[in-house]
Design an enzyme around this catalytic site. Structure first.
Site, PDB file in Angstrom:
ATOM      1  N   ASP A  53      -8.463   2.133  -7.400  1.00 20.92           N
ATOM      2  CA  ASP A  53      -7.754   2.514  -6.336  1.00 20.92           C
ATOM      3  C   ASP A  53      -8.109   3.611  -4.763  1.00 20.92           C
ATOM      4  O   ASP A  53      -9.841   4.064  -5.049  1.00 20.92           O
ATOM      5  CB  ASP A  53      -7.123   4.338  -6.958  1.00 20.92           C
ATOM      6  CG  ASP A  53      -6.018   4.306  -6.605  1.00 20.92           C
ATOM      7  OD1 ASP A  53      -4.854   3.853  -7.099  1.00 20.92           O
ATOM      8  OD2 ASP A  53      -5.327   4.963  -5.433  1.00 20.92           O
ATOM      9  N   ILE A  54      -7.602   3.006  -4.294  1.00 23.10           N
ATOM     10  CA  ILE A  54      -7.755   3.005  -2.725  1.00 23.10           C
ATOM     11  C   ILE A  54      -7.694   4.902  -2.571  1.00 23.10           C
ATOM     12  O   ILE A  54      -8.446   5.079  -1.592  1.00 23.10           O
ATOM     13  CB  ILE A  54      -7.111   2.072  -1.660  1.00 23.10           C
ATOM     14  CG1 ILE A  54      -7.759   2.556  -0.670  1.00 23.10           C
ATOM     15  CG2 ILE A  54      -5.681   3.608  -1.578  1.00 23.10           C
ATOM     16  CD1 ILE A  54      -6.999   1.321   0.515  1.00 23.10           C
ATOM     17  N   ASN A  82       3.319   5.054 -13.079  1.00 25.97           N
ATOM     18  CA  ASN A  82       4.719   5.639 -12.584  1.00 25.97           C
ATOM     19  C   ASN A  82       5.919   4.494 -12.727  1.00 25.97           C
ATOM     20  O   ASN A  82       4.953   2.861 -11.992  1.00 25.97           O
ATOM     21  CB  ASN A  82       4.183   5.889 -11.707  1.00 25.97           C
ATOM     22  CG  ASN A  82       3.554   7.116 -10.864  1.00 25.97           C
ATOM     23  OD1 ASN A  82       3.153   8.574 -11.829  1.00 25.97           O
ATOM     24  ND2 ASN A  82       2.286   6.837 -10.192  1.00 25.97           N
ATOM     25  N   GLY A 101       7.009   8.464  -8.567  1.00 30.64           N
ATOM     26  CA  GLY A 101       6.014   8.294  -7.920  1.00 30.64           C
ATOM     27  C   GLY A 101       5.436   7.261  -7.508  1.00 30.64           C
ATOM     28  O   GLY A 101       4.425   6.610  -7.155  1.00 30.64           O
ATOM     29  N   GLN A 102       6.224   6.137  -7.792  1.00 30.54           N
ATOM     30  CA  GLN A 102       5.648   5.050  -8.026  1.00 30.54           C
ATOM     31  C   GLN A 102       5.979   4.312  -6.408  1.00 30.54           C
ATOM     32  O   GLN A 102       7.239   4.508  -5.979  1.00 30.54           O
ATOM     33  CB  GLN A 102       6.569   3.520  -8.807  1.00 30.54           C
ATOM     34  CG  GLN A 102       6.188   2.330  -8.989  1.00 30.54           C
ATOM     35  CD  GLN A 102       7.212   1.778 -10.050  1.00 30.54           C
ATOM     36  OE1 GLN A 102       7.956   1.531 -10.548  1.00 30.54           O
ATOM     37  NE2 GLN A 102       6.289   0.626 -10.135  1.00 30.54           N
ATOM     38  N   HIS A 158       1.120  -1.166 -12.669  1.00 28.01           N
ATOM     39  CA  HIS A 158       0.092  -0.962 -13.225  1.00 28.01           C
ATOM     40  C   HIS A 158      -0.314   0.113 -13.949  1.00 28.01           C
ATOM     41  O   HIS A 158       0.512   1.070 -13.897  1.00 28.01           O
ATOM     42  CB  HIS A 158      -0.584  -0.565 -11.454  1.00 28.01           C
ATOM     43  CG  HIS A 158       0.289   0.154 -10.452  1.00 28.01           C
ATOM     44  ND1 HIS A 158       1.531  -0.129  -9.807  1.00 28.01           N
ATOM     45  CD2 HIS A 158       0.088   1.433 -10.350  1.00 28.01           C
ATOM     46  CE1 HIS A 158       2.097   0.508  -9.239  1.00 28.01           C
ATOM     47  NE2 HIS A 158       0.964   1.976  -9.230  1.00 28.01           N
ATOM     48  N   HIS A 211      -2.102   3.387 -14.035  1.00 28.14           N
ATOM     49  CA  HIS A 211      -4.177   4.411 -13.430  1.00 28.14           C
ATOM     50  C   HIS A 211      -4.913   4.810 -14.883  1.00 28.14           C
ATOM     51  O   HIS A 211      -3.997   5.050 -16.028  1.00 28.14           O
ATOM     52  CB  HIS A 211      -3.119   5.129 -12.965  1.00 28.14           C
ATOM     53  CG  HIS A 211      -2.010   5.289 -11.318  1.00 28.14           C
ATOM     54  ND1 HIS A 211      -2.564   5.576 -10.774  1.00 28.14           N
ATOM     55  CD2 HIS A 211      -0.709   4.521 -11.963  1.00 28.14           C
ATOM     56  CE1 HIS A 211      -1.313   4.969  -9.444  1.00 28.14           C
ATOM     57  NE2 HIS A 211      -0.712   5.020 -10.538  1.00 28.14           N
TER      58      HIS A 211
HETATM   59  P1  5GP Z   1       2.011   4.029  -7.477  1.00 28.13           P
HETATM   60  O1  5GP Z   1       1.874   4.986  -6.388  1.00 28.13           O
HETATM   61  O2  5GP Z   1       2.361   2.862  -7.329  1.00 28.13           O
HETATM   62  O3  5GP Z   1       2.346   4.524  -9.132  1.00 28.13           O
HETATM   63  O4  5GP Z   1       0.521   3.339  -7.339  1.00 28.13           O
HETATM   64  C1  5GP Z   1      -0.252   3.194  -6.639  1.00 28.13           C
HETATM   65  C2  5GP Z   1      -1.820   2.939  -6.261  1.00 28.13           C
HETATM   66  O5  5GP Z   1      -1.945   2.043  -5.587  1.00 28.13           O
HETATM   67  C3  5GP Z   1      -1.807   4.388  -5.562  1.00 28.13           C
HETATM   68  O6  5GP Z   1      -2.550   5.551  -6.416  1.00 28.13           O
HETATM   69  C4  5GP Z   1      -1.993   3.832  -4.415  1.00 28.13           C
HETATM   70  O7  5GP Z   1      -3.767   4.488  -3.863  1.00 28.13           O
HETATM   71  C5  5GP Z   1      -3.043   2.660  -4.912  1.00 28.13           C
HETATM   72  N1  5GP Z   1      -3.552   1.166  -3.706  1.00 28.13           N
HETATM   73  C6  5GP Z   1      -2.288   1.214  -2.267  1.00 28.13           C
HETATM   74  N2  5GP Z   1      -2.290   0.513  -1.608  1.00 28.13           N
HETATM   75  C7  5GP Z   1      -3.929  -0.189  -2.146  1.00 28.13           C
HETATM   76  C8  5GP Z   1      -4.880  -0.670  -1.999  1.00 28.13           C
HETATM   77  O8  5GP Z   1      -4.488  -1.590  -0.577  1.00 28.13           O
HETATM   78  N3  5GP Z   1      -5.826  -0.824  -2.270  1.00 28.13           N
HETATM   79  C9  5GP Z   1      -6.449  -0.030  -3.728  1.00 28.13           C
HETATM   80  N4  5GP Z   1      -7.393  -0.224  -3.886  1.00 28.13           N
HETATM   81  N5  5GP Z   1      -5.354   0.985  -3.729  1.00 28.13           N
HETATM   82  C10 5GP Z   1      -3.697   0.607  -3.686  1.00 28.13           C
END
Ligand code: 5GP
Length: 114
Positions: free
Chosen positions: A31-32, A87, A93-94, A100, A102
């Site tokens: 995760d970034i 999420n 929080g998605q 995906h 986590h």
């Molecule tokens: P969500 O909030 O949808 O459950 O999770 C999305 C996740 O994707 C977040 O934890 C966010 O940091 C990660 N993310 C978003 N853009 C990128 C990206 O370009 N590269 C990587 N490696 N992670 C990303």
């Protein structure tokens, strides 16, 4: 055709990511913006499923494989213990509507991802 998600662009190699594992149908990368010492994302390469409930209905075997991969990654990148978070929905929080998992290992607090 819907626009490629940011994760599809990672799958296609258009956006760099630190990929830690992949096979034909799944890919895992860091995760970034990590919320734990080890924070990996496990995703299907297809963006067909926006969230975990769509995946559970559409391809339960792939969801089971995601969980198995998460378990193996936690063993190779940490001590085998992990929190698995899906999420589902913007108000939960998605932010990326490409299902995906986590995988969070180590140093967790109750507020991680809250
Ligand atoms: P969500 O909030 O949808 O459950 O999770 C999305 C996740 O994707 C977040 O934890 C966010 O940091 C990660 N993310 C978003 N853009 C990128 C990206 O370009 N590269 C990587 N490696 N992670 C990303």
């Amino acid at each position: 055709m819907s626009e490629p998600t940011i994760f599809s662009r990672i799958v296609a190699g258009e956006i760099p990511a630190t990929v830690v594992w992949q096979n034909e149908r799944l890919i895992a990368f860091e995760d970034i913006a990590p919320q734990a010492p080890v924070h990996l994302l496990v995703i299907p390469k297809t963006q067909q499923y926006a969230n975990v409930s769509e995946l559970a209905v559409g391809d339960p075997a792939l969801l089971a494989e995601m969980i198995s991969v998460a378990d193996q990654l936690a063993a190779t990148h940490a001590n085998g213990e992990y929190r698995l978070v899906f999420n589902s929905g913007a108000s939960a929080g998605q932010t990326v509507f490409h299902v995906h998992a986590h995988v969070l290992c180590g140093g967790l607090t109750e507020s991680a991802l809250a």
